[in-house]
Write an enzyme that holds these catalytic residues in place. Structure first.
Site, mmCIF file in Angstrom:
data_model
loop_
_atom_site.group_PDB
_atom_site.id
_atom_site.type_symbol
_atom_site.label_atom_id
_atom_site.label_comp_id
_atom_site.label_asym_id
_atom_site.label_seq_id
_atom_site.Cartn_x
_atom_site.Cartn_y
_atom_site.Cartn_z
ATOM 1 N N ASP A 420 -64.895 9.229 -26.266
ATOM 2 C CA ASP A 420 -63.535 9.230 -24.924
ATOM 3 C C ASP A 420 -62.465 10.299 -24.828
ATOM 4 O OD1 ASP A 420 -62.431 8.229 -22.643
ATOM 5 O OD2 ASP A 420 -62.616 6.019 -23.001
ATOM 6 N N GLU A 423 -61.563 15.471 -22.893
ATOM 7 C CA GLU A 423 -60.922 16.652 -22.282
ATOM 8 C C GLU A 423 -60.303 17.969 -22.573
ATOM 9 O OE1 GLU A 423 -61.861 12.689 -20.344
ATOM 10 O OE2 GLU A 423 -60.164 13.199 -21.232
ATOM 11 N N ASP A 498 -62.515 7.078 -15.107
ATOM 12 C CA ASP A 498 -61.839 5.637 -14.538
ATOM 13 C C ASP A 498 -61.860 5.212 -13.294
ATOM 14 O OD1 ASP A 498 -61.366 5.298 -17.745
ATOM 15 O OD2 ASP A 498 -59.313 6.006 -17.293
#
Length: 826
Positions: A420, A423, A498
């Protein structure tokens, strides 16, 4: 998982590439030089090389200035054999021709056009603008006809067809972004795949821009009738990929960029997650409830609260005093445990990942050579908060080092890894990510974050995948990632981050996931129930029903939200939710076969109707139904309080999965629905492979159920193997052909002897022929079967009930011919 603080700011950061100065046209080109199957052009502004890689794949690379390193993180294969190209060079125009394509190049001004070998125009540069540069940005403008439809482009919100309402178009940016609580208008989000499919009148081609800098695709939005794309740095390096069938486009695109490895069978079961399950007592409570309530599940996930102060590769020993014992106990109950690992080890002397990473020179650096530090989750810890440092995953040695750090988790019994925040996400800065001038090694050609940002997450998953494979060479790695880039399907499954607990997000998950599948990522699924906020009981049930047919099926919710387990909404909804998850497990033999097909061909498991019916323009804009594999048409109920559901059935024979009712396609129908309804329609000719309900995949294989939905003639394939490991690559699998055909005397079903050496334990096979109410005679290998009242009490026999005919046989993995003769029994 994210804080809300930066969400509003993120929405303002990403707009289409704007002119930073005056665009300068690429200009005229002198006659090219031939280089094998390529044409090479050069002028003062750029070098252009156009290469035939195969009869259907052409590469066009425009490099501003001089040619540099030809390197790609996405493309792993350009060797497709001899393309059989012919090249002609004339004073004003040159051409490359293959058996499939004709590429025509006008020299002055420089323009490129692609057509079929028969001369049908496919794609061409806009005659006025062509290719141009401003600063380090390069862009090409192309014609866009009114009846062209645009698909894929990776993880994008909004309709499946990116052409837009009333040809109004869309503009999409490729820049991986942490976008907590995004909505249907948010762009970009977490994953960048600069690849699109163009479909016009049943003929498809794709264009893949292999450029990792921030890029943008404008689909007739800024200028009607024009499609443009480009990037803020690097080369305009794109591949033109001809179909003409859109499936062939995807097959060829994934031949370039790689395909999903066959996932372990357990990863196709149901997963339960939240931010976060802790302490150990809570995890055990969740596991016990699944088993006591007889709700199937295969995996429980641990979010960041299992860690010591949110530091990767650690355990909070107050909350989880003996992780190995807990994980071992869960494994005995049929659960795998998956843990989150973010790419931000804390800067802390004495913390092993920091110490070893510092010693190995494995971290991202500032322009002055110092190590880049920034706040992420360790800065939010209750005890001794502090900044993080970041592995430079563009450095092979750093990838190998990080991959080795998973040994402790695997030794404790962890079965899968959740990457996670990759990015990469950074707290407390307007951009939400690293400064653009931080430095990366870039596999020997040092560069800054502008070039590495979009592949940072993908390279993290590569490090994880290769690390797990090295540490456990006999187990298929399972990795879930939030960020990735084209080609990342080689390393991980994806989930689109999300999302929000509302009906719009449920509806939007369908085109979003379909677009990801068209972009080469078949193993995808949205958070069931939504991550942000909390779903109503009805919304959770409807989302779970749709999620049965997400390739990756996981429930997840945010910190502090109400319970979001299948039993959290009262006994009536618990029963409905149980039934939905049971359906997933009943269909796992079919699902596993479809995922094997995806691993072999790149064709996604979750398919838009246009992929199977490219000649039917009624499918082009269908956003609310899809196919799983080629045969199951799924029309989930997506509106609150719905009592009916409109469904479009393409041409052909269709059957209601539940009732067996036959429909002739090429039209829309309206079906009544209740809260228990999951509308499913089966293509005529299908064999739908299934099994009885199991509580987890460790109870497989049991008996094999085969539902036959007859058509004139059809064949399908069932794939089975051990469900894990790599013995299937050495022939330890079973692949069988199932064929049906109608003859004047009735229906014939042939089951072929299997390819491969895998054989499951002895089991019965139950064949159900839908819409076959009666028969005069059923024979197997010419020997009549007895009609019986109760198949449970016999090893072999047949009966008829509820409009279907059922045949039970021992499954001996040998060739079988079954004949069902028409007519009522005397």
């Amino acid at each position: 998982m994210r804080t809300i603080a930066r969400a509003a700011a993120l929405l303002l950061l990403f707009v289409p590439i704007q002119v930073r100065g005056e665009w300068k046209a690429l200009g005229d080109m002198p006659q090219p030089a031939r280089q094998g199957n390529a044409l090479r052009f050069e002028n003062a502004q750029a070098v252009v090389v156009i290469t035939a890689l195969s009869p259907e794949v052409i590469r066009l690379r425009v490099t501003p200035g001089r040619e540099g390193r030809d390197h790609s993180y996405a493309v792993i294969n350009r060797d497709f054999g001899d393309p059989g190209a012919t090249v002609s060079i004339e004073p004003a125009r040159s051409m490359i021709s293959t058996s499939a394509l004709r590429v025509s190049v006008q020299h002055a001004p420089f323009r490129v056009a692609f057509a079929t070998s028969a001369g049908q125009s496919l794609d061409e540069d806009d005659p006025q603008r062509g290719t141009a540069l401003t600063g380090t940005t390069i862009r090409v403008w192309k014609r866009l006809r009114d009846d062209e439809h645009i698909y894929a482009l990776g993880e994008k919100n909004g309709p499946l067809d990116k052409r837009g309402w009333k040809l109004g178009g869309y503009s999409f940016t490729m820049w991986n972004s942490d976008t907590f609580g995004y909505d249907s208008s948010t762009d970009p989000i977490y994953v960048s795949v600069p690849f699109y499919i163009d479909l016009r009148k049943g003929v498809a081609y794709g264009i893949f821009l292999d450029n990792t800098f921030r890029s943008n695709f404008d689909i007739g939005h800024q200028t009607e009738g024009m499609l443009s794309f480009g990037a803020e740095g690097g080369a305009l390096d794109y591949y033109f990929i001809y179909g003409p069938d859109p499936k062939k486009v995807i097959e060829r695109y994934t031949a370039l960029t790689g395909r999903m490895p066959l996932p372990p069978l357990w990863s196709l079961g149901y997963h339960q997650c939240r931010y976060s399950y802790y302490p150990e007592k809570k995890v055990r409570f969740i596991a016990d409830n699944f088993r006591e309530r007889r709700i199937p599940a295969d995996a429980i996930w641990l979010d960041i609260h299992y860690q010591d102060s949110y530091k990767p590769f650690t355990w909070d020993r107050q909350r989880f005093p003996d992780p190995a014992r807990m994980i071992g106990d869960l494994r005995k109950e049929g659960f795998r445990t998956i843990t989150i690992v973010d790419p931000h080890p804390k800067k802390e002397v004495g913390y092993a990942p920091y110490d070893s990473g510092l010693a190995g020179d494995h971290f991202v650096k500032n322009p002055d050579g110092s190590i880049y530090e920034a706040p992420v989750w360790p800065s939010q810890a209750d005890k001794n908060p502090g900044p993080s440092v970041f592995p430079d995953f563009s450095k092979p040695a750093a990838r190998a080092w990080w991959g080795g750090l998973y040994a402790g988790l695997l030794n404790a019994g962890v079965a899968g890894i959740w990457n996670d925040m990759n990015e990469p996400a950074i707290f407390d800065v307007p951009s939400g990510t690293m400064p653009l001038d931080v430095r990366h090694e870039n596999e020997g050609a040092p560069t800054d974050h502008r070039e590495i940002h979009n592949v940072y997450g993908m390279l993290m998953t590569r490090s994880t995948y290769e690390g797990l494979l090295k540490l456990r060479p006999n187990e298929r790695p399972f990795i879930l990632s939030r960020a990735s880039y084209a080609g990342g399907q080689r390393y991980s499954a994806l989930w689109p981050g999300d999302n929000t607990s509302d009906w719009a997000h449920l509806r939007g998950s369908i085109p979003l996931l379909l677009g990801m599948g068209l972009s080469g990522f078949p193993f995808v699924g949205s958070d069931i129930g939504g991550f942000v906020e909390a779903p109503s009981a009805e919304l959770f049930t409807r989302w779970l029903q749709a999620g049965v047919f997400y390739p990756f099926m996981r429930t997840h919710t945010m910190f502090g939200s109400p319970d979001q387990e299948p039993w959290s909404y009262g006994t009536a909804h618990e029963a409905l939710n149980r039934r939905a998850i049971e359906l997933r497990y009943q269909l796992l033999p079919y699902i596993y076969s479809v995922m094997r097909e995806a691993a072999e061909s790149g064709i996604p498991a979750m398919r838009p109707l246009m992929l199977e019916y490219p000649d039917d323009e009624q499918t082009y804009g269908n956003n609310d139904q899809f196919l799983f594999g080629s045969d199951l048409l799924i029309a989930p109920v997506l509106w609150e309080g719905a009592t009916q559901r409109e469904v479009y059935l393409p041409a052909g024979d269709w059957y209601d999965y539940w009732s067996g009712e036959h429909f002739t396609g090429g039209k829309r129908i309206v079906v009544p629905v209740t809260l228990a309804s999951i509308p499913i329609f089966v293509r005529g000719g299908a064999f739908v492979f299934g099994q009885p309900v199991v509580q987890h995949t460790g109870e497989m294989p049991g008996s094999l159920n085969v539902d036959v939905f007859p058509s004139s003639t059809s064949e399908r394939w069932l794939y089975e193997d051990t469900g894990n490991g790599f013995e299937y690559q050495r022939g330890v699998f079973a692949r069988r052909r199932f064929l049906s055909r109608k003859e004047p005397s009735g229906l014939v079903i042939e089951i072929g002897a299997p390819d491969g050496s895998y054989r499951p334990q002895p089991r019965p096979m139950l064949i159900t022929v839908r819409s076959q109410a009666e028969s005069a005679r059923v024979s197997v290998g010419g020997v009549s079967l007895s009609r019986v009242a109760d198949l449970e009490k016999v090893e072999r026999g047949w009966t008829a009930r509820d409009g279907s005919l059922m045949i039970k046989l021992p499954d001996r993995f040998e060739r079988v011919e079954i004949r069902i003769e028409d007519g009522a029994r005397p």
